[in-house]
Structure formats: C-alpha cells, structure tokens
Design a protein around this motif. Structure first.
Motif, PDB file in Angstrom:
ATOM      1  N   ASP A 179       0.836  -1.200   0.000  1.00  0.00           N
ATOM      2  CA  ASP A 179       0.000   0.000   0.000  1.00  0.00           C
ATOM      3  C   ASP A 179       0.869   1.247   0.000  1.00  0.00           C
ATOM      4  N   ALA A 180       2.018   1.124   0.659  1.00  0.00           N
ATOM      5  CA  ALA A 180       2.895   2.287   0.803  1.00  0.00           C
ATOM      6  C   ALA A 180       4.338   1.788   0.821  1.00  0.00           C
ATOM      7  N   PRO A 201       3.731   7.074  -1.436  1.00  0.00           N
ATOM      8  CA  PRO A 201       5.152   7.280  -1.145  1.00  0.00           C
ATOM      9  C   PRO A 201       5.375   7.889   0.231  1.00  0.00           C
ATOM     10  N   ILE A 202       6.351   7.378   0.954  1.00  0.00           N
ATOM     11  CA  ILE A 202       6.746   7.968   2.237  1.00  0.00           C
ATOM     12  C   ILE A 202       8.157   8.500   2.054  1.00  0.00           C
ATOM     13  N   THR A 203       8.383   9.734   2.516  1.00  0.00           N
ATOM     14  CA  THR A 203       9.677  10.373   2.300  1.00  0.00           C
ATOM     15  C   THR A 203      10.554  10.204   3.535  1.00  0.00           C
ATOM     16  N   GLY A 204      11.827   9.945   3.295  1.00  0.00           N
ATOM     17  CA  GLY A 204      12.742   9.804   4.421  1.00  0.00           C
ATOM     18  C   GLY A 204      14.177   9.730   3.946  1.00  0.00           C
ATOM     19  N   ALA A 233       5.565   6.434  -7.628  1.00  0.00           N
ATOM     20  CA  ALA A 233       4.762   5.613  -6.728  1.00  0.00           C
ATOM     21  C   ALA A 233       3.283   5.992  -6.831  1.00  0.00           C
ATOM     22  N   ARG A 234       3.013   7.311  -6.853  1.00  0.00           N
ATOM     23  CA  ARG A 234       1.621   7.764  -6.979  1.00  0.00           C
ATOM     24  C   ARG A 234       0.994   7.195  -8.252  1.00  0.00           C
TER      25      ARG A 234
END
Lengths: 1085, 56
Positions: A34-35, A61-64, A54-55
């Motif tokens: 899912d993410a 998308p998770i940013t890090g 990703a979208r």
C-alpha cells in the motif's frame, strides 16, 4: 499480515542501491504494497522522482532518509508532517555542510555526517528508527540511542529489527529487543532493501566493489554476503519475523501516520517583490519607462532618420505588454530577472574594467523566445529590438500561459563564473543554489567499473571500451559478442555476468554533479524545500534535485549559461573598438540582419569558426539549404541535431526547400492535412521541440496537460516506456479526428524518433542570431575575429591550426609569437594577428603575463641572455620560446640561441619563499665562441611551430610532401574538377574526425592540405580495417571515389595509408607524427 | 543430523558468494543443537544439493 517497507534504498544511495526509484515503485505495486518509504543515504536526491512514480502506480510514497551521524552510526528518519520535511531538509543540508572544506572544494568530498545536537534540535515532525543491522545507532551506540529516544519520545522513536540472514541476526535482534524494552519504546521490522528484485542483487555486490575501489574478491567484508536485502512481498517479510509479529504489524500502523505528501504544494515562491513598499507592477513599469526614454527618447537617430513612427509603435507595444504581464501576475518574475541582470552588470564592470569598450555591451543575453518581448529588451534580458526586428510576442507570453515563461541567459564565461556565486550571495545561501545533475552510467563507464569489479583483464576492457558506441550500456553484451574471441568469453562466468550487469547498471546515477548553470532562488528558505550541499567549486552550492525534479516541484529555474562564442564575439567587439579605424564602438545589437555578403559566405559554407554552422555536417547542409535570412538560420541550427535526424526530418526538409527554390508555388507534403498548419514554417517536418506539442494537439487532440506530459516524457532520460504509453492515447485521439491508425502510428514513430534531442524554436532562434552575428564579424573584421577565436580556445569544431589557415586564406596576416611584440594573448598589430606568448606550449598565462609586464616596465629585450636574466621564466619555458621562433627577433639562428641558453644557470627558488620567489638567472658571459650550428630546415621549423604552438603560420606539411607523393595523388583544388564516381587519391592532415551515433558506424574525416579541405566518408568495414590509421595518424593518404550531391563533395574511402614513413624519410626528422596536432574528435569513439 | 535428532535450531543464515567464478557458493547454514547436546553447524549446498557439516 500488513507490512509496509520503511527502510529502502534506491540507486540514489550512490554505489549502494541497485534500482531506480521507478523500479522500486513498480515492484512495490506488483507485490501488493500500500505504501513504501524511500530512505536513501544522506539525501532525498530521488525522493520526488520516486513520489511521482509511486503515486502513478497507486503506492503511497513515504519520504525519508538514512542519515549518518558523527561517529558513523546511522538512523532512519521518516517524514510525518510538512514541518518534518523542512527539518529533514535542514538536517541533510547541515550533514553535508562540511563535506568540502574551503580551499579544497575540488578534492573528493569528505563523508557527510550530522551532529547529534542538530538532530535533537530539529526533530519536530520526524519519526526516527534506530538504523540498520550493521551501522544502526541501536547496534553501535545504545547510549546515544537512549538520548535520541528521549527527545523523540515513544511515539516517534522505534528500534529497528532486521533479518538479513547473516550469522548473528538472532543475538543482535535479542539485544535490540532488550534495548527497546529498556528505553520503553516499540520495535519495527524493516528490510534494508537495496534492490527491487532478487535478480538485481548481483549488481548490488558489484556496486559495493566499485564504491570501495576493489574487486569483488577484495571486498568480502564490505559486501552483504548474500542476496536477501531485496524488496520482498509483505507476507514473505512477515515470515522472516516469526517472533516479532507486532513489530511487523506496527510498520503498517506507523505508515498510516506518515501522511506527508511530497508531490503536493511545497510552498515554493520565487522572490516576486511582493513584500516591497512599491508594488511590483509599478516598479517594472518604471524601469521600462526609463529604458524606453533612453532608447527612444530623442526621436531622431544619429544618422538623421526619423524614428517617430517606430517610437509610436514601440510605445503601444510596451503598454500592451505591461498590461498583459500585470494581468498574468508576472511583474515580480521580470523584476527578478532584471535584478539578476543588474547583478551581472556590476560583475561585468569589475571583470571588463571601466575603460573597456565592452562596457557598452549588455552583460549577457537571452536565448529563446524572450527575444520577442519588448519588456525583455528594455530590462536588458534580450538584445534585439523586437519592434524593429518585427518579432512577435507569440509563444513567450500569452493569456493562456499556464506556467512561468522560460528565460535562459547566456553570459561570457568570465562573467558567468562570478555571477553564479554572486547570485547565491545576493539572495542568501539559504535561498539560492545551483540545480544538480546526476552522472549516470553509460557504456564506457560501465565497462570499466563493472569489469574492474569482476577482475577482468584491464587491456581487454580498454579494447572493448574503445569500440563501444559510447552511450547505451545495455548494448555492451552485443558489442562483446562481436569481438573475435566472443565464443571463448561466452563460456566464462565472469564475462557472462559482465554483460548482464552492464545492462543492469545502464542509466543508474553514479554521483551528483552541477547542472551547467541552472539556479533556483526561493523566497522561502530553499533549505526547507530541498537539501543544499556544497559543490566542487568554491562558493557554489547545489540542491539535491536535478532539473526534472526541480520542475516537478514547481521551482523557477534561471539558466545562467556560459558560451565560449559569446566570449569570442565580445572579445572581437573589444578588438574592433580598439583599432584605429573604428570611430564609434561596434554595437552588435544594431548590425543589419540582412547583409547579403554575409549570407553569400554562409551559402558557400565558408563558415570555419562561425557559431553552430561550422561543423562538417552543418557545412554540407548549408550547401543544400542555402539559408537566406535569420529564420532559415534558426531552422539550420536546429536541423543538424539527433532529434530531426532520427525523426527523419532532414532529407524531406532539404528536398522540399530545393523544390520550393525551383517552384515557389510548391506546397510541401505532410502525413495528414491536419499537420499542414503546425509544420508550415518548417516545410512539413518536425524540426523544433515545440512542434511535437503542436502535432499532438492538432492531430490527436491532446489537451494542454496531455501535451505537457508527452513533452516531459520526451525530454527525460528515464521514460522511454512512458513515451510508448502515450502512443495509445495518441492513436485513439487521432482516430477521433478521422486519422487512420497507420498514419497515426507513423507520425508517432517520428515523434518518438525525435524525442528530446531537438532544440526548442526559441533556443534555435537565439543561437541562429549568434551564428549570424559571428558570421557578420568574421566577414567584416576577419583579423579581429580570428584573434578573438584563438583567445577563446578551446572551443568549436576546428583546432587552432585550421582557424589560422582559414584566416590566411581569407587574407588575414598572422604573425608568429615574438618576445618583444607579443602580449600574453593574441593581439591585433597593424591589422594583422600577432600570436600571443601564452600560445607557446609550456608557457603559462601567468608567466607570459610576467614577461610582458617586465618588458613594459624596463623596455624591450636585446638578447636571449637578457631575456633569461629579466623574465621570470624557467629554462624549459625559455627554450620553448626559442624553438617556437619567439626569439627570432634577436637575428640569430634558433640553434645558436639554444646554445646560449645552455650557458645560463637554472633559476632557483629563494630559500624559505616556498618557491614563490625565484632568483633570476645571471648568465656568464660566454667564454667560448658560439660554434657554427646548422640552421633548422624548413621541415624542422614547421614541426617546431606545430609542436610549440599547435599551429604553423608558414608552410603546410602537404606543401613539403607534395613533390614526393605518388603521381596520382591530387590536391583539394583539383578534386572539384573530377567527375562523380572517379577514382581518386587524396592526401592531407587529419583535422577532425566524427563518429556520430546517428550514422550507424560511418566515420567522417576532414583532411586539410595546402589549398583547402577534403571530406572523407569512411564506411564501417573500412574503418574496422584501418582503425589505427584513422584514430592515430595525422598525415594520411586516402583512395576512394568522388561523390557529389548538389554542391557537396566527398571522397568515399576504400583504402587508407599513413604518410608518416614518407614524411620521416623526406624530412630526415624521426618524430613527425608526434609533433603535428591530433585531430579533434567528435561523437562516439 | 549424523543420525541424531535435532533438539533446537539456534539460527539460520545464508551465504551467496563467488557467483562470478567457476565455483559459486550458495548455502543455507543452520546452527543446531542435537539431542545429545552437541552443537554443530550444518549447511545445505543450494548449488548442487547435499548437506554438509562445518565446525561451529
């Protein structure tokens, strides 16, 4: 069981991650995630690219980033809120701040590292995980982990459990569970992903070897030891943690909290002057009014022609443009560019010096469609009066504009160098930076790096690297298969792996570098929008995003580009103004744009040294298209580019042009009637990038948004697949307009062929203008132009020797370097070009300048001994000056001068001065008579000239060789009298060699003899047979057949031979080839 | 293992190495305690099959 991967590296963890962000996004979607979080080492280089990809595949998308702390331990930071993202950017900026210490910017950067206190201070909005199995903070420094946990709190700090299937996993995870419980925090499971698919894991091993500059055998400790650190399905990951089900479930719970979306509005705004007391609209109008009065205020030109009607039209145009800009809310945008230009003006004043005739020149000039705007002209952004030149505002500004217009600014190199730093300082180091660019793997780099890691023999890799087409590393396997020993290699596991890994590494980023001149300026601190890090040049800094990501983020990019020809043309203006004949300074913005004599030369392809249209390919095109005006030149510079060539536009254009010359009523055919209008100006073919959009809109009914998407897909390195994805929409849209599928596909194929490798029209227009201007100064001021070109080297298509020959053919007198007359650079002396002392090899700019300064101060040198005594040059430099003939003014043979120099003791540096001060040589009076020494022969003199200055203003080697050549060898002059198909032999010095990617292995060579130039076409099979001669021999003899198409003439080569041995025996000099300049090489090797 | 039942698998790890040579290594290792109390490390050769013991 729900699992979300929260620790994942892409290839933007340079030489560690083995997959592109898109590949991770696509694979995550396939596996049912899912993410997915992207956590590259110390950067967000690929984050925006990842977020968009990703979208598109419905993965959130998770940013890090995985950040390295001082001491070397890692923590994984994940962004929860917008504040957290700003903090992450600030933290990453801080982590890189000390990677390039002052004075050592150009050395390899030091590793980035973040001070713990800064992390604790800027922790808002971030979630911290305790890091990876090998270097994580939880493993390496539990005490510090405890401090971090206290600051972040149990909501935002988690101990990271990983299961890389290494020996010791059980013990480590037990210790980490204990740590978590001691700190009162929870654990999460992560995968430390380094590749999107198990088959990419071998590349990851190779990347580690490359990073550590070792072979695979030599980096066992650094490698991961197995292939488990890849993206796996959520269920498989859950199975890896049978005893930690909560740690697995918690990943999904945590991911649910991390809702920050990088693809949404980041809050970027360019400085739009909205915070100043006077509204931006008023400021801009005031600046334009003032400039208008300066330019048009008098109503009558110096020459007496009334300009009142022109002034009236200009006034009307100005009012219209200002109103439009006001309505579009773009006054601040123009003010920003004006301000950058003003800054450039200040710098230009410093660089050029107040007395320079260059002070009348604008500090830079726009290229592109901005040239059509009067406001741009009045604010100094362009240098052409658009009303006088009848240019329309058209594309640049209109009411439908949906983004800021594009303004690129070209500057002479010296001004640009300082402007980049000045802009950074003016807007503040937190607000402005250069745009990044990522060096990606192409075939040669892949062959060398991958081959070395696999421990393959160096010589074989070099051999392969030389034959490769240079671009696409995916094709290395095919090239390997074409080698004579391909069969033996196919059975070797190393070579097998080599081909596959080269294909996998193709296009992966290797390291970050600077964009040529794109800058972003932000009114909100840029360091909260994207991390900024020092560049490899003093005073410069770059943001972590490339131009595509910057565009995606909505950043305004201002391009400050350096252009060698602009430096040369400016220098030329300077020289013209200095010469006695000029009564008023030359103003390039006022030269006539329709000088027939200049177009006559262009149509004859007499264009050596002219901007953009001097290459062999351009010359051949000029003979066929015969440009008659600026519009034609605009097409000309855009036509000989890979885009139009691959888009199959060139031949139809040339043909249509020819037919229109013969029959003005001829209408160029198009693939479909709907294309007649968008392609009218370019005779039915796509020449400019913008026409791709026009075609998509006209034929397939693309909306502005779709056309924009197609344009992006075309202009980007990474999306060939995306480009194909647009085909369906294109064909469907075309069908709705009544276009059959076959036609639609054919047109689309042409667009794909064109893809990205063309010029936008505006860019071509500005380049076309500079091409004309350089042709104009070359025609009217040939000596000054040659002088300026020589001083701007290296640049352009021809080596200096050929520029000099061309100048001489056009009647320019060229004088050799001379210690009592030359400056450091080339100068104009009584209408002739005097070669500068810095052009003598091994004499640097500084030493040549010091010699001239000494001469200006204490008078001319009277002997070579006095020169040695007074000028701060070492023995090597003095000898070089003598050999180059710069001391011939002492009226003694060069050998005798060298003998005298031999009596001069070496200069030594003054002890304690660190070499900065040198004791001047005090030569002894010669105690012995100079012996009788033979004078240099003509051959020796000529070779010495070439060896010492890369050019010879006297004899051409072919003049000396001609009497000794076989009787059937003809000169370039005679060649034009031979009929097409005739077998001929020609001889000459190779001055340029070209192997374009678009020519399927054909090599083009340019030979020069004492009369002119000959074009050789070398088919691939002939190239293979005579490769060593083509690549290495300066003097060659070619047998072949005359080919003539229209006014173009080539020799299609059948056989080649070196003239080296003949030259050696005729001259009696053993080293002939080494002394002659090597040909300029273009394109693939 | 060696005709003795395994009491506990203490740990499992994997080694994939030397894939670029004629003798690639691809093994699943297990650290086991036999019912006799003996601690041994065994691996399965994933390339060619077969179980082997290795000194712990």
């Amino acid at each position: 069981m729900k699992y979300v991967e929260l620790h994942c590296h892409s290839a933007y963890s340079f030489l560690d991650g083995a997959s592109q962000p898109e590949e991770l996004a696509v694979r995550a979607a396939e596996l049912g995630y899912d993410a997915l979080a992207l956590t590259d080492h110390d950067g967000v280089y690929g984050s925006l690219e990842f977020a968009h990809a990703a979208r598109a595949f419905c993965v959130r998308p998770i940013t890090g980033a995985e950040v390295t702390l001082g001491g070397g331990s890692h923590v994984t930071l994940l962004v929860e809120t917008a504040r957290g993202y700003a903090n992450l950017c600030r933290l990453l900026t801080a982590a890189h701040a000390h990677t390039r210490p002052p004075g050592r910017e150009s050395e390899a950067p030091r590793p980035s590292s973040l001070d713990l206190e800064q992390l604790l201070e800027l922790s808002d909005g971030l979630v911290c995980l305790s890091g990876c199995a090998r270097d994580g903070l939880g493993v390496r420094d539990p005490n510090v982990a405890a401090r971090v946990a206290r600051t972040f709190g149990r909501d935002r700090f988690f101990v990271e459990l990983q299961r890389p299937y290494e020996r010791g996993d059980a013990r480590r995870n037990a210790a980490l569970r204990d740590l978590a419980s001691a700190l009162g925090v929870d654990t999460v499971a992560t995968g430390d992903v380094h590749a999107h698919h198990p088959r990419r894991a071998v590349l990851q091993d190779v990347l580690v070897a490359i990073k550590h500059r070792a072979s695979l055998d030599g980096c066992e400790r650094e490698r991961r030891g197995n292939h488990e650190s890849v993206l796996l399905a959520p269920e498989e990951m859950a199975e890896r943690f049978p005893d930690d089900a909560r740690a697995v479930a918690r990943t999904a719970e945590l991911a649910e909290r991390l809702q920050f979306d990088l693809t949404e509005e980041l809050g970027y705004r360019y400085p739009d002057f909205s915070d100043s007391a006077e509204p931006a609209d008023v400021q801009l109008a005031r600046i334009c009014e003032r400039a208008f009065e300066d330019r048009y205020g008098y109503g009558v030109r110096a020459g007496g022609t009334s300009r009142l009607p022109h002034k009236r039209r200009t006034r009307q145009r100005l009012d219209e443009e200002l109103a439009l800009i006001r309505d579009l809310g773009l006054s601040g945008f123009f003010l920003l560019h004006w301000e950058v230009l003003e800054l450039a003006r200040e710098i230009a004043l410093q660089v050029r010096g107040p007395g320079s005739p260059r002070h009348v020149l604008p500090p830079g000039r726009g290229r592109g469609s901005s040239v059509g705007s009067l406001v741009c002209y009045l604010t100094g952004l362009s240098h052409v009066d658009p009303v006088q030149a009848d240019l329309s505002l058209g594309r640049f500004l209109n009411r439908e504009l949906d983004s800021v217009p594009d303004i690129d600014l070209d500057f002479p190199r010296d001004i640009r160098e300082q402007l980049i730093v000045a802009v950074t300082d003016r807007y503040g180091r937190e607000h402005a930076s250069l745009v990044a660019s990522f060096a990606t793997y192409r075939s040669r780099g892949a062959i060398r790096d991958v081959g070395k890691a696999l421990g393959l023999p160096y010589a074989e890799l070099e051999r392969l690297a030389r034959v490769t087409d240079g671009w696409n590393a995916k094709r290395v396997g095919e090239e390997l298969a074409s080698l004579p020993d391909a069969f033996a290699k196919a059975s070797s596991p190393r070579w097998q792996a080599f081909a596959q890994i080269c294909a996998d590494i193709a296009g992966l980023p290797r390291h970050i570098s600077q964009h040529p001149g794109g800058m972003v300026i932000s009114s909100r601190p840029l360091v909260e929008l994207v991390p900024v890090q020092p560049a490899a040049m003093a005073g410069r800094q770059l943001c972590q995003w490339d131009k595509d990501s910057c565009a995606d983020a909505g950043f305004l990019k201002i391009d400050l580009l350096g252009l060698g020809m602009l430096s040369a043309v400016e220098d030329c203006v300077d020289l013209v103004s200095l010469s006695a004949t000029a009564d008023t300074p030359l103003d390039l913005s006022r030269i006539p744009l329709d000088d027939q004599a200049v177009y006559d030369e262009i149509q004859r392809a007499d264009t050596v040294g002219v901007f953009q249209i001097e290459s062999r390919a351009q010359m051949q095109m000029l003979l066929r298209t015969r440009p008659e005006n600026l519009d034609d030149l605009t097409v000309e510079v855009a036509l000989v580019r890979p885009g139009p060539i691959q888009g199959k536009a060139v031949h139809p254009y040339v043909e249509n042009r020819q037919r229109m010359r013969e029959d003005p009523s001829f209408v160029p055919p198009v693939d479909h009637p709907l294309l007649a209008e968008p392609l009218r100006a370019t005779l039915g073919v796509v020449v400019f990038q913008d026409q791709v959009l026009d075609v998509a809109t006209a034929l397939a009914g693309f909306t502005v948004g779709e056309a924009e998407g197609l344009r992006r897909a075309m202009s980007r390195k990474r999306s060939h697949d995306a480009l194909e994805a647009y085909r369906g929409r294109f064909v469907e849209g075309a069908a709705r307009n009544g276009v059959d599928e076959e036609t639609a596909n054919r047109v689309y194929d042409k667009l794909v062929g064109f893809s990205g490798f063309g010029f936008p029209k505006s860019h071509a227009a500005a380049f076309g203008l500079l091409a004309y201007q350089s042709a104009w100064v070359r025609h009217h001021y040939p000596a000054e132009f040659l002088c300026a070109l020589l001083n701007a080297q290296p640049m352009g298509f021809y080596p200096p020797a050929s520029l000099v020959r061309d100048g001489q053919r056009r009647g320019v007198e060229v004088r050799p370097p001379q210690v009592n007359l030359s400056d450091a650079a080339c100068t104009i002396e009584e209408g002739a070009v005097r070669i500068g002392l810095a052009h003598v090899n091994s004499v640097g700019d500084d030493d040549a300048g010091a010699l001239v300064a000494e001469r200006d101060l204490n008078g001319p040198f009277r002997s070579v001994l006095e020169l040695a005594q007074r000028a701060p040059l070492d023995r090597r430099e003095l000898e070089a000056l003598v050999i180059a003939g710069a001391c011939d003014c002492f009226n003694e043979p060069r050998r005798s001068l060298l003998w005298q120099l031999g009596l001069v003791p070496e200069t030594r540096s003054v002890p304690g001065s660190g070499g900065a001060e040198r004791q001047l040589a005090l030569p002894l009076e010669p105690t012995a008579e100079v012996p009788e020494l033979p004078e240099l022969t003509t051959w020796e003199r000529m070779l010495a000239d070439y060896r010492q200055t890369n050019l010879s203003i006297g004899t051409h080697p072919l003049e000396l060789l001609r009497p000794h050549l076989p009787p059937d060898v003809i000169s370039s002059k005679e060649l034009s009298r031979r009929p097409p198909g005739a077998r001929v032999a020609v001889a000459g010095m190779a001055i340029a060699r070209q192997r374009p990617a678009t020519a399927k292995g054909v090599v083009f060579m340019l030979l020069e003899d004492e009369h002119g130039q000959v074009n050789l076409i070398v088919p691939p099979a002939v190239y293979e047979r005579f490769r060593a001669i083509i690549r290495g021999e300066p003097l060659v003899l070619a047998h072949g057949k005359v080919e003539r198409v229209g006014r173009n003439q080539n020799v299609l080569v059948r056989e080649l031979a070196t003239l080296g041995p003949l030259a050696r025996s005729v001259s009696g000099v053993t080293e002939v080839s080494g002394a002659l300049p090597s040909a300029h090489h273009f394109g693939h090797r | 293992m060696n005709r003795q039942p395994v009491a506990v698998v203490r740990e499992e790890w994997r080694v994939v190495d030397r894939w670029w040579t004629e003798a690639p290594v691809n093994r699943r290792y297990f650290d086991v305690v036999l019912e006799s109390g003996q601690n041994i490390v065994v691996f399965r050769n994933e390339e060619r099959g077969g179980w082997f013991t290795q000194s712990a």
